[in-house]
Motif scaffolding. Structure first.
Motif, PDB file in Angstrom:
ATOM      1  N   ASP A 135       0.702  -1.269  -0.046  1.00  0.00           N
ATOM      2  CA  ASP A 135       0.079   0.267   0.120  1.00  0.00           C
ATOM      3  C   ASP A 135       0.951   1.339   0.087  1.00  0.00           C
ATOM      4  O   ASP A 135       1.986   1.230   0.281  1.00  0.00           O
ATOM      5  CB  ASP A 135      -0.920   0.158   1.181  1.00  0.00           C
ATOM      6  CG  ASP A 135      -0.416  -0.005   2.625  1.00  0.00           C
ATOM      7  OD1 ASP A 135       0.142   1.057   3.264  1.00  0.00           O
ATOM      8  OD2 ASP A 135       0.217  -1.196   2.849  1.00  0.00           O
ATOM      9  N   ASN A 136       0.332   2.536  -0.373  1.00  0.00           N
ATOM     10  CA  ASN A 136       1.004   3.622  -0.475  1.00  0.00           C
ATOM     11  C   ASN A 136       1.552   4.117   0.842  1.00  0.00           C
ATOM     12  O   ASN A 136       2.913   4.418   0.786  1.00  0.00           O
ATOM     13  CB  ASN A 136       0.196   4.695  -1.037  1.00  0.00           C
ATOM     14  CG  ASN A 136      -0.514   4.489  -2.384  1.00  0.00           C
ATOM     15  OD1 ASN A 136       0.159   3.717  -3.007  1.00  0.00           O
ATOM     16  ND2 ASN A 136      -1.626   5.414  -2.619  1.00  0.00           N
ATOM     17  N   ARG A 137       1.062   3.801   1.911  1.00  0.00           N
ATOM     18  CA  ARG A 137       1.698   4.412   3.236  1.00  0.00           C
ATOM     19  C   ARG A 137       2.849   3.641   3.448  1.00  0.00           C
ATOM     20  O   ARG A 137       3.883   4.129   3.845  1.00  0.00           O
ATOM     21  CB  ARG A 137       0.785   4.155   4.399  1.00  0.00           C
ATOM     22  CG  ARG A 137       1.244   4.847   5.524  1.00  0.00           C
ATOM     23  CD  ARG A 137       0.608   4.742   6.667  1.00  0.00           C
ATOM     24  NE  ARG A 137      -0.880   5.010   6.698  1.00  0.00           N
ATOM     25  CZ  ARG A 137      -1.658   6.053   6.536  1.00  0.00           C
ATOM     26  NH1 ARG A 137      -0.712   7.419   6.710  1.00  0.00           N
ATOM     27  NH2 ARG A 137      -2.681   6.315   6.235  1.00  0.00           N
ATOM     28  N   THR A 138       2.676   2.396   3.203  1.00  0.00           N
ATOM     29  CA  THR A 138       3.810   1.411   3.603  1.00  0.00           C
ATOM     30  C   THR A 138       5.015   1.646   2.661  1.00  0.00           C
ATOM     31  O   THR A 138       6.124   1.852   3.062  1.00  0.00           O
ATOM     32  CB  THR A 138       3.428  -0.172   3.761  1.00  0.00           C
ATOM     33  OG1 THR A 138       2.275  -0.098   4.512  1.00  0.00           O
ATOM     34  CG2 THR A 138       4.436  -0.992   3.855  1.00  0.00           C
ATOM     35  N   ALA A 139       4.717   2.103   1.307  1.00  0.00           N
ATOM     36  CA  ALA A 139       5.688   2.043   0.329  1.00  0.00           C
ATOM     37  C   ALA A 139       6.375   3.492   0.871  1.00  0.00           C
ATOM     38  O   ALA A 139       7.706   3.776   0.795  1.00  0.00           O
ATOM     39  CB  ALA A 139       5.271   2.447  -1.100  1.00  0.00           C
ATOM     40  N   ALA A 140       5.671   4.556   1.259  1.00  0.00           N
ATOM     41  CA  ALA A 140       6.590   5.881   1.620  1.00  0.00           C
ATOM     42  C   ALA A 140       7.196   5.682   2.593  1.00  0.00           C
ATOM     43  O   ALA A 140       8.385   6.109   2.739  1.00  0.00           O
ATOM     44  CB  ALA A 140       5.185   7.019   1.957  1.00  0.00           C
ATOM     45  N   GLN A 141       6.647   4.834   3.679  1.00  0.00           N
ATOM     46  CA  GLN A 141       7.554   4.353   4.906  1.00  0.00           C
ATOM     47  C   GLN A 141       9.124   3.782   4.468  1.00  0.00           C
ATOM     48  O   GLN A 141       9.822   3.899   5.167  1.00  0.00           O
ATOM     49  CB  GLN A 141       6.930   3.947   5.964  1.00  0.00           C
ATOM     50  CG  GLN A 141       5.661   4.855   6.548  1.00  0.00           C
ATOM     51  CD  GLN A 141       5.669   4.782   7.856  1.00  0.00           C
ATOM     52  OE1 GLN A 141       6.529   4.254   8.595  1.00  0.00           O
ATOM     53  NE2 GLN A 141       4.793   5.819   8.369  1.00  0.00           N
ATOM     54  N   VAL A 142       8.755   2.812   3.691  1.00  0.00           N
ATOM     55  CA  VAL A 142       9.874   2.119   3.340  1.00  0.00           C
ATOM     56  C   VAL A 142      11.087   2.814   2.641  1.00  0.00           C
ATOM     57  O   VAL A 142      12.307   3.072   3.165  1.00  0.00           O
ATOM     58  CB  VAL A 142       9.359   0.981   2.247  1.00  0.00           C
ATOM     59  CG1 VAL A 142      10.510   0.634   1.364  1.00  0.00           C
ATOM     60  CG2 VAL A 142       8.584  -0.145   3.044  1.00  0.00           C
ATOM     61  N   LEU A 143      10.606   3.859   1.694  1.00  0.00           N
ATOM     62  CA  LEU A 143      11.442   4.713   1.403  1.00  0.00           C
ATOM     63  C   LEU A 143      12.095   5.547   2.209  1.00  0.00           C
ATOM     64  O   LEU A 143      13.516   5.887   2.197  1.00  0.00           O
ATOM     65  CB  LEU A 143      10.975   5.674   0.189  1.00  0.00           C
ATOM     66  CG  LEU A 143      10.337   4.838  -1.013  1.00  0.00           C
ATOM     67  CD1 LEU A 143       9.708   5.602  -2.186  1.00  0.00           C
ATOM     68  CD2 LEU A 143      11.484   4.225  -1.987  1.00  0.00           C
ATOM     69  N   ALA A 144      11.280   6.253   3.103  1.00  0.00           N
ATOM     70  CA  ALA A 144      11.864   7.239   4.043  1.00  0.00           C
ATOM     71  C   ALA A 144      12.875   6.354   5.028  1.00  0.00           C
ATOM     72  O   ALA A 144      13.953   7.051   5.433  1.00  0.00           O
ATOM     73  CB  ALA A 144      10.607   7.554   4.852  1.00  0.00           C
ATOM     74  N   ILE A 145      12.475   5.189   5.541  1.00  0.00           N
ATOM     75  CA  ILE A 145      13.109   4.588   6.690  1.00  0.00           C
ATOM     76  C   ILE A 145      14.501   3.966   5.933  1.00  0.00           C
ATOM     77  O   ILE A 145      15.774   4.032   6.796  1.00  0.00           O
ATOM     78  CB  ILE A 145      12.411   3.275   7.391  1.00  0.00           C
ATOM     79  CG1 ILE A 145      11.147   3.816   7.931  1.00  0.00           C
ATOM     80  CG2 ILE A 145      13.099   2.523   8.234  1.00  0.00           C
ATOM     81  CD1 ILE A 145      10.002   2.779   8.225  1.00  0.00           C
TER      82      ILE A 145
END
Ligand code: NAD
Length: 415
Positions: A391-401
């Motif tokens: 999902d988009n939230r997990t994807a955003a967090q993956v990139l950020a983390i």
């Protein structure tokens, strides 16, 4: 887990994203903790001569990428866990937007509506003094959040400058332009929300013209997002704030609603619109729903009622992890907070750079660079979501983390 605890929610999101990252155990564990937390209890002399005690916080979540950045909130429900969550989300947001910052947040437990202007100034200057051990242009740079604004940032900058004996505009962002603020900063968060929302509508091959929009919260973020949507030709059908809400399926004249708010301090009572509650607004069948108030507005209790096509998170943490699962199952396209409202910190970064260089840019240049950052981050998130089938939230967090973890590994664990 308590669904209403913002820090538990931030950790649950982090743990979910971390499963896609193959991080070393020690690194994964270290990123769950705020780096430092300061609690301050301080007295303020009220207008009637009484002295009242207040409690405030400043939390630095992570400094791997640079000095910490994050807003200051004045609200009666501020708590240490809320500030921890907001600081962690700032780390991910700065990382995702490609900025050289870590994440921080601060807050004071106070309802500013109950204080006079003079009392707010005194409280601000004392709080700024209390947290100044953690604050500097090289260490930690606050900005406005719920219940604070450019004037409050000006008092913080002035207080800090008085202690040092010379002006230090780069110590806060979101200041008035007269004292080193950036053109376009006030509008940046709401404008960024709409750049991201426009990209989502394009992605879903939906019409931008006449798209229906509902906005919860009509402060800095909500009112500018609504005004920008109106300027993009969308139809803003409903708006709520803490006092109530207004609804008109034909579309609300947003500049007129802003004028009404400025004269009455509330969106209610606006002519040519019916009244609507928060719960009703969140359940409207609209193309675009923009929560722009506080955390935990969409929970497991009401997520099933949400009928928008795109959820653009202007607020930080408006959707709980349990609600996320329900919305994702329903096929709602979520633009997660750390992407959707990241335009604010992007222009705060521009303000800080301009202050450090004492060289100021034109607004057209700022808006162009803002759009480039938001659209670029949007595309990276969509690509990661599609690639990893998440999902988009997990994807955003993956990139950020990932970016923060890589910086941590390269720097090494001191000593
Ligand atoms: P603000 O104080 O300017 O406005 C908050 C708005 O929310 C007000 O209209 C208030 O009436 C409304 N509100 C409060 N409680 C409500 C409730 N229960 N129901 C409906 N409306 C309610 O704050 P802001 O700066 O616009 O921040 C809003 C959100 O956006 C917060 O989550 C904040 O963390 C986030 N955010 C702000 C910025 C920024 O640059 N200001 C940047 C990124 C994210």
């Amino acid at each position: 887990m308590t669904e209403s605890n913002a820090f538990q929610n931030a950790l649950a999101q982090y743990d979910r994203a971390a499963t896609h990252l193959n991080l070393k155990r020690g690194i994964a564990e270290s990123l769950r903790y705020p780096k430092r937390e300061l609690t301050v209890n301080f007295p303020v002399r009220m207008d009637n001569g009484d002295v009242k005690m207040f409690t405030g916080y400043r939390v630095h979540h992570n400094t791997a990428l640079g000095p910490t950045k994050g807003g200051i909130r004045f609200h009666q429900d501020v708590s240490l866990d809320e500030v921890r969550a907001l600081a962690m989300w700032m780390t991910w947001k700065c990382s995702l937007m490609g900025l050289p910052y870590g994440g921080a947040k601060g807050g004071v437990i106070v309802d500013p509506k109950n204080l006079s202007n003079n009392e707010i100034e005194t409280l601000t200057r004392r709080y700024a003094t209390e947290i100044s051990v953690l604050m500097s242009p090289q260490q930690d740079v606050p900005a406005p959040d719920v219940g604070t604004n450019g004037q409050i940032m000006a008092w913080i900058m002035d207080t800090y400058s008085m202690h040092h004996g010379f002006s230090m505009p780069a110590v806060v962002t979101g200041k008035p332009v007269e004292i080193g603020g950036s053109l376009g900063r006030i509008e940046a968060t709401g404008r960024g929300v709409m750049f991201a929302a426009r990209e989502a509508l394009k992605q879903l091959r939906m019409n931008i013209e006449d798209a229906s929009v509902a906005v919860q919260g009509f402060g800095n973020v909500g009112s500018i997002a609504a005004r920008t949507a109106h300027e993009m030709g969308m139809r803003v059908v409903a708006v709520t704030d803490v006092t109530g809400g207004v609804y008109n399926p034909q579309g609300i004249d947003i500049p007129a609603l802003i004028a009404h708010l400025n004269s009455t301090r509330s969106v209610t009572g606006f002519p040519e619109a019916d009244s609507i509650s928060n719960a009703e607004l969140l359940a409207l069948k609209v193309d675009l729903l923009i929560p722009a108030a506080l955390e935990n507005q969409i929970t497991s209790a009401n997520a099933k009622d949400v009928k928008c096509k795109v959820l653009a998170e202007g607020a930080n943490g408006p959707t709980t992890p349990d609600a996320d699962d329900i919305l994702n199952d329903k096929g709602i396209f979520i633009i997660p907070d750390i992407l959707c409202n990241g335009g604010g910190v992007v222009v705060s970064y521009f303000e800080w750079v301009q202050d450090l260089q004492s060289f100021f840019w034109e607004e057209a240049e700022i808006n162009k660079q803002l759009e480039r950052h938001v659209v670029g981050a949007f595309r990276r998130v969509i690509e990661a979501a599609q690639c990893l089938k998440i999902d988009n939230r997990t994807a955003a967090q993956v990139l950020a983390i990932r970016r923060v973890a890589e910086a941590t590994m390269i720097r090494g664990i001191y000593p």
